[in-house]
Design an enzyme around this catalytic site. Structure first.
Site, PDB file in Angstrom:
ATOM      1  N   LYS A  22       0.845  -1.212   0.000  1.00 51.07           N
ATOM      2  CA  LYS A  22       0.000   0.000   0.000  1.00 51.07           C
ATOM      3  C   LYS A  22       0.870   1.249   0.000  1.00 51.07           C
ATOM      4  O   LYS A  22       0.652   2.184  -0.777  1.00 51.07           O
ATOM      5  CB  LYS A  22      -0.905   0.007   1.223  1.00 51.07           C
ATOM      6  CG  LYS A  22      -1.487   1.372   1.569  1.00 51.07           C
ATOM      7  CD  LYS A  22      -2.386   1.383   2.768  1.00 51.07           C
ATOM      8  CE  LYS A  22      -1.668   1.567   4.060  1.00 51.07           C
ATOM      9  NZ  LYS A  22      -1.387   2.955   4.461  1.00 51.07           N
ATOM     10  N   ASN A  23       1.888   1.291   0.876  1.00 55.16           N
ATOM     11  CA  ASN A  23       2.646   2.534   1.056  1.00 55.16           C
ATOM     12  C   ASN A  23       3.625   2.808  -0.072  1.00 55.16           C
ATOM     13  O   ASN A  23       4.115   3.919  -0.214  1.00 55.16           O
ATOM     14  CB  ASN A  23       3.344   2.541   2.419  1.00 55.16           C
ATOM     15  CG  ASN A  23       2.302   2.616   3.540  1.00 55.16           C
ATOM     16  OD1 ASN A  23       1.142   2.959   3.291  1.00 55.16           O
ATOM     17  ND2 ASN A  23       2.694   2.243   4.743  1.00 55.16           N
ATOM     18  N   CYS A 117      -4.394   8.093  10.128  1.00 56.24           N
ATOM     19  CA  CYS A 117      -4.660   7.407  11.397  1.00 56.24           C
ATOM     20  C   CYS A 117      -4.353   8.322  12.579  1.00 56.24           C
ATOM     21  O   CYS A 117      -3.449   9.120  12.522  1.00 56.24           O
ATOM     22  CB  CYS A 117      -3.730   6.199  11.500  1.00 56.24           C
ATOM     23  SG  CYS A 117      -4.250   4.883  10.458  1.00 56.24           S
ATOM     24  N   ARG A 122       1.030  14.172  13.463  1.00 54.28           N
ATOM     25  CA  ARG A 122       1.651  13.802  12.185  1.00 54.28           C
ATOM     26  C   ARG A 122       2.135  15.073  11.473  1.00 54.28           C
ATOM     27  O   ARG A 122       1.549  15.527  10.516  1.00 54.28           O
ATOM     28  CB  ARG A 122       0.675  13.028  11.308  1.00 54.28           C
ATOM     29  CG  ARG A 122       0.000  11.833  11.955  1.00 54.28           C
ATOM     30  CD  ARG A 122       0.900  10.652  12.231  1.00 54.28           C
ATOM     31  NE  ARG A 122       1.382   9.987  11.050  1.00 54.28           N
ATOM     32  CZ  ARG A 122       0.730   8.996  10.423  1.00 54.28           C
ATOM     33  NH1 ARG A 122      -0.475   8.634  10.824  1.00 54.28           N
ATOM     34  NH2 ARG A 122       1.263   8.393   9.366  1.00 54.28           N
ATOM     35  N   PRO A 123       3.199  15.696  11.994  1.00 52.56           N
ATOM     36  CA  PRO A 123       3.651  16.957  11.394  1.00 52.56           C
ATOM     37  C   PRO A 123       4.199  16.757   9.983  1.00 52.56           C
ATOM     38  O   PRO A 123       4.498  15.628   9.588  1.00 52.56           O
ATOM     39  CB  PRO A 123       4.774  17.397  12.329  1.00 52.56           C
ATOM     40  CG  PRO A 123       5.265  16.154  12.960  1.00 52.56           C
ATOM     41  CD  PRO A 123       4.080  15.234  13.062  1.00 52.56           C
ATOM     42  N   ILE A 124       4.310  17.839   9.230  1.00 53.14           N
ATOM     43  CA  ILE A 124       4.914  17.742   7.895  1.00 53.14           C
ATOM     44  C   ILE A 124       6.037  18.765   7.735  1.00 53.14           C
ATOM     45  O   ILE A 124       6.388  19.162   6.621  1.00 53.14           O
ATOM     46  CB  ILE A 124       3.860  17.929   6.784  1.00 53.14           C
ATOM     47  CG1 ILE A 124       3.121  19.270   6.964  1.00 53.14           C
ATOM     48  CG2 ILE A 124       2.880  16.782   6.707  1.00 53.14           C
ATOM     49  CD1 ILE A 124       2.367  19.681   5.744  1.00 53.14           C
ATOM     50  N   GLN A 126       9.201  18.458   7.944  1.00 48.58           N
ATOM     51  CA  GLN A 126      10.354  17.998   7.141  1.00 48.58           C
ATOM     52  C   GLN A 126      10.038  18.032   5.646  1.00 48.58           C
ATOM     53  O   GLN A 126      10.917  18.294   4.828  1.00 48.58           O
ATOM     54  CB  GLN A 126      10.761  16.580   7.571  1.00 48.58           C
ATOM     55  CG  GLN A 126      11.195  16.492   9.028  1.00 48.58           C
ATOM     56  CD  GLN A 126      12.419  17.352   9.326  1.00 48.58           C
ATOM     57  OE1 GLN A 126      13.458  17.221   8.694  1.00 48.58           O
ATOM     58  NE2 GLN A 126      12.262  18.282  10.264  1.00 48.58           N
ATOM     59  N   ASP A 305       4.685  -0.281  12.079  1.00 51.63           N
ATOM     60  CA  ASP A 305       3.379  -0.752  11.582  1.00 51.63           C
ATOM     61  C   ASP A 305       3.093  -2.198  11.958  1.00 51.63           C
ATOM     62  O   ASP A 305       2.005  -2.702  11.676  1.00 51.63           O
ATOM     63  CB  ASP A 305       3.303  -0.600  10.055  1.00 51.63           C
ATOM     64  CG  ASP A 305       3.227   0.850   9.655  1.00 51.63           C
ATOM     65  OD1 ASP A 305       3.395   1.145   8.467  1.00 51.63           O
ATOM     66  OD2 ASP A 305       3.032   1.704  10.552  1.00 51.63           O
ATOM     67  N   ARG A 397      -8.754   0.195   4.798  1.00 51.44           N
ATOM     68  CA  ARG A 397      -7.851   1.162   4.170  1.00 51.44           C
ATOM     69  C   ARG A 397      -6.580   0.471   3.680  1.00 51.44           C
ATOM     70  O   ARG A 397      -5.941   0.937   2.734  1.00 51.44           O
ATOM     71  CB  ARG A 397      -7.452   2.256   5.169  1.00 51.44           C
ATOM     72  CG  ARG A 397      -8.581   3.142   5.595  1.00 51.44           C
ATOM     73  CD  ARG A 397      -8.110   4.225   6.526  1.00 51.44           C
ATOM     74  NE  ARG A 397      -6.964   4.934   5.943  1.00 51.44           N
ATOM     75  CZ  ARG A 397      -6.235   5.811   6.628  1.00 51.44           C
ATOM     76  NH1 ARG A 397      -6.510   6.063   7.895  1.00 51.44           N
ATOM     77  NH2 ARG A 397      -5.225   6.434   6.061  1.00 51.44           N
TER      78      ARG A 397
HETATM   79  C1  EPZ Z   1       4.507   6.393   6.632  1.00 39.21           C
HETATM   80  O1  EPZ Z   1       3.871   7.446   7.335  1.00 39.21           O
HETATM   81  C2  EPZ Z   1       3.461   5.296   6.529  1.00 39.21           C
HETATM   82  N1  EPZ Z   1       2.307   5.804   5.798  1.00 39.21           N
HETATM   83  C3  EPZ Z   1       3.045   4.830   7.931  1.00 39.21           C
HETATM   84  O2  EPZ Z   1       2.200   3.703   7.747  1.00 39.21           O
HETATM   85  C4  EPZ Z   1       4.284   4.365   8.701  1.00 39.21           C
HETATM   86  O3  EPZ Z   1       3.894   4.068  10.035  1.00 39.21           O
HETATM   87  C5  EPZ Z   1       5.334   5.469   8.717  1.00 39.21           C
HETATM   88  O4  EPZ Z   1       5.640   5.882   7.357  1.00 39.21           O
HETATM   89  C6  EPZ Z   1       6.634   5.009   9.368  1.00 39.21           C
HETATM   90  O5  EPZ Z   1       7.138   3.903   8.680  1.00 39.21           O
HETATM   91  C7  EPZ Z   1       2.370   5.879   4.449  1.00 39.21           C
HETATM   92  O6  EPZ Z   1       3.375   5.544   3.841  1.00 39.21           O
HETATM   93  C8  EPZ Z   1       1.139   6.387   3.752  1.00 39.21           C
HETATM   94  P1  EPZ Z   1       7.032   9.312   8.793  1.00 39.21           P
HETATM   95  P2  EPZ Z   1       4.586   8.892   7.410  1.00 39.21           P
HETATM   96  O7  EPZ Z   1       7.060  10.623   8.088  1.00 39.21           O
HETATM   97  O8  EPZ Z   1       5.327   9.146   6.151  1.00 39.21           O
HETATM   98  C9  EPZ Z   1       7.776  12.347  12.337  1.00 39.21           C
HETATM   99  C10 EPZ Z   1       0.269   2.428   7.861  1.00 39.21           C
HETATM  100  O9  EPZ Z   1      -0.173   1.793   8.818  1.00 39.21           O
HETATM  101  N2  EPZ Z   1       7.717  13.391  11.293  1.00 39.21           N
HETATM  102  O10 EPZ Z   1       8.088   8.304   8.475  1.00 39.21           O
HETATM  103  O11 EPZ Z   1       3.609   9.891   7.871  1.00 39.21           O
HETATM  104  C11 EPZ Z   1       6.436  11.703  12.580  1.00 39.21           C
HETATM  105  O12 EPZ Z   1       5.682  12.446  13.519  1.00 39.21           O
HETATM  106  C12 EPZ Z   1       0.805   3.820   8.109  1.00 39.21           C
HETATM  107  O13 EPZ Z   1       0.359   2.010   6.683  1.00 39.21           O
HETATM  108  C13 EPZ Z   1       8.060  14.686  11.623  1.00 39.21           C
HETATM  109  O14 EPZ Z   1       8.396  14.998  12.767  1.00 39.21           O
HETATM  110  O15 EPZ Z   1       5.623   8.626   8.594  1.00 39.21           O
HETATM  111  C14 EPZ Z   1       6.827  10.353  13.121  1.00 39.21           C
HETATM  112  O16 EPZ Z   1       7.108  10.479  14.502  1.00 39.21           O
HETATM  113  C15 EPZ Z   1       0.609   4.265   9.554  1.00 39.21           C
HETATM  114  N3  EPZ Z   1       8.017  15.656  10.645  1.00 39.21           N
HETATM  115  C16 EPZ Z   1       8.137  10.040  12.390  1.00 39.21           C
HETATM  116  O17 EPZ Z   1       8.601  11.288  11.875  1.00 39.21           O
HETATM  117  C17 EPZ Z   1       7.656  15.349   9.351  1.00 39.21           C
HETATM  118  O18 EPZ Z   1       7.648  16.279   8.502  1.00 39.21           O
HETATM  119  C18 EPZ Z   1       7.982   9.072  11.232  1.00 39.21           C
HETATM  120  O19 EPZ Z   1       6.988   9.594  10.374  1.00 39.21           O
HETATM  121  C19 EPZ Z   1       7.297  14.019   9.042  1.00 39.21           C
HETATM  122  C20 EPZ Z   1       7.350  13.059  10.021  1.00 39.21           C
END
Ligand code: EPZ
Length: 428
Positions: A22-23, A117, A122-124, A126, A305, A397
């Site tokens: 999916k991801n 979820c 879930r900040p963005i 970065q 996950d 989902r």
């Molecule tokens: C992806 O989410 C996946 N979703 C998540 O899977 C997965 O848990 C996660 O990666 C970690 O592997 C999709 O790919 C659609 P991250 P993502 O950015 O990209 C922090 C599932 O069950 N962070 O790697 O949102 C964040 O808060 C879902 O399929 C920042 O601080 O995860 C977290 O603590 C759930 N600033 C950590 O980084 C940012 O700009 C990892 O988040 C982005 C993230």
């Protein structure tokens, strides 16, 4: 809302085929917007997040032919608008991939702030840091993110946090930027490599995906391609746990064993027997299982996950297990639901202390998110008696045909529409 009704304690046996990741699919489908030609993409999981994303792309003007259950032909030439309809996209977090793709294609993008979820903040930041380093101006207002530029230029970007989404989004935007972009401290998940391979098949020049440094030499144009998405490591891990929790014997087909290494290592430590084949794993229980300590980490560590699923298994193994969730700050909410089934789990901050018991007992529970929902199904499969799992729209989902695949392994699970509340009217 639909529910799953599960009767537990049946050892699952047989073979199960894993669907596309999916991801990886959500990022690769978004990336196809970067070219004007036709992309044929297969091994796409038929799950709700993918359907929502495809609908939003059609809404933008992409022509999408659904060739097969898991194969689409996409041509994005007709896309003229870089604004993504809020109603479509507030539902899925992966909407943010359209930002990087539209910015890379149109030097402009406007996408709703991601949904997703509720497993933590879930900040963005970065993602925004990456886009700004490439020369885009980014504004967040009225629930929308707006990124625009007079021209993207390669940059050196160090990610303060290992982020899958930010790594992929920067790759998407940098693919056709002028000059070279270097991403330091990137995420290394299998789907990061899959997205880079997809982009390179379209004529991009990306090296180092899956390592500590990703180097992207901007190209002028991308062309169409044909591509097959990798199997879903988390779906595969979920069925491995299903074998362990029911004391069964399952062969999991269509996987890449290398992607499963961390999950296999921890299940082996628990005492689960795992036989590895070229594109399959056989998982069975042939001795008593034991409690362990586990910490979730970015790939190649144990995936976050898979945390709810392994916690559920450990709640049924005698002894004290300790799980540390190092990625998300609120990913133990589901343990309250497991406690309703008799689990003994104490959560302190980002650590769960599990006193394993020999049997969970079936109860009515509610899925709080996608992976916790899958874990509650696993709990029902291992529990005495009947379990009802509500809010299964979360599970739909990310898991394709989950009840059909489980029934084929001998599980007693049915999907029903939730009975409307019985209205009790007092006759006066
Ligand atoms: C992806 O989410 C996946 N979703 C998540 O899977 C997965 O848990 C996660 O990666 C970690 O592997 C999709 O790919 C659609 P991250 P993502 O950015 O990209 C922090 C599932 O069950 N962070 O790697 O949102 C964040 O808060 C879902 O399929 C920042 O601080 O995860 C977290 O603590 C759930 N600033 C950590 O980084 C940012 O700009 C990892 O988040 C982005 C993230």
């Amino acid at each position: 809302m639909d529910q799953f009704i599960i009767k537990g304690k049946k050892p699952l046996q047989g073979q199960v085929g894993i669907s596309g990741a999916k991801n990886a699919a959500l990022a690769i489908l978004s990336a196809s917007i970067l070219c004007h030609d036709t992309c044929v993409i297969e091994n796409i999981p038929n799950v709700n997040d993918v359907r929502v994303l495809l609908k939003s792309m059609e809404n933008l003007g992409a022509k999408i032919d659904y060739i097969d259950q898991d194969k689409v032909r996409i041509n994005s030439k007709e896309i003229k608008d870089y604004r993504v309809n809020y109603d479509f996209i507030k539902k899925i977090r992966a909407s943010y991939y359209l930002l990087g793709a539209l910015l890379g294609r149109f030097s402009n993008a406007q996408v709703a702030l991601p949904g997703g979820c509720n497993i933590g903040n879930r900040p963005i930041d970065q993602h925004i840091k990456g886009f700004e380093a490439l020369g885009a101006a980014v504004k967040v207002e009225h629930g929308m993110i707006h990124a625009s530029t007079s021209g993207l230029k390669g940059a050196n970007i160090y990610l303060d946090v290992v982020s899958v989404g930010a790594t992929i989004n920067i790759m998407l935007a940098a693919t056709m930027a002028e000059g070279t972009t270097v991403i330091e401290n990137p995420a290394k998940e299998p789907h990061i490599v899959d997205v880079a391979n997809f982009l390179n098949s379209m004529g991009a020049d990306i090296k180092g995906a899956g390592t500590d440094i990703i180097r992207i030499n901007g190209v002028n144009k991308l062309h169409g391609t044909e591509y097959m998405i990798i199997p879903d490591q988390i779906e595969a891990g979920t069925y491995m746990i299903a074998a362990a929790i029911t004391g069964g014997d399952i062969t999991i087909n269509n996987i890449i064993p290398k992607h499963m290494e961390a999950i296999s290592a921890k299940l082996t430590e628990i005492g689960v027997a795992i036989e590895e084949y070229d594109e399959a794993l056989r998982v069975l229980v042939n001795k008593p299982l034991k409690s362990i300590h586990l910490k979730t980490l970015p790939y190649p560590g144990f995936p976050t996950d898979m945390q709810p699923q392994v916690t559920t298994l450990l709640s049924m193994i005698k002894g004290t297990s300790i799980i540390t969730e190092s990625i998300f700050e609120n990913r133990f909410m589901y343990t309250d639901e497991l406690s309703r089934m008799g689990a003994n789990i104490k959560v302190e901050g980002n650590t769960a202390i599990i006193e394993g018991i020999s049997n969970l007992s079936g109860a009515e529970v509610s899925a709080p998110d996608l992976r916790a929902g899958a874990a509650l199904i696993l709990a029902g499969l291992g529990a005495e008696g009947e379990t009802i799992v509500n809010n299964i729209q979360y599970i739909d989902r990310g898991y394709e045909h989950i009840e059909e695949k489980l029934r084929a392994l001998g599980a007693d699970i049915v999907r029903v529409s939730e009975k409307p509340d019985k209205k009790i009217f007092k006759v006066v």
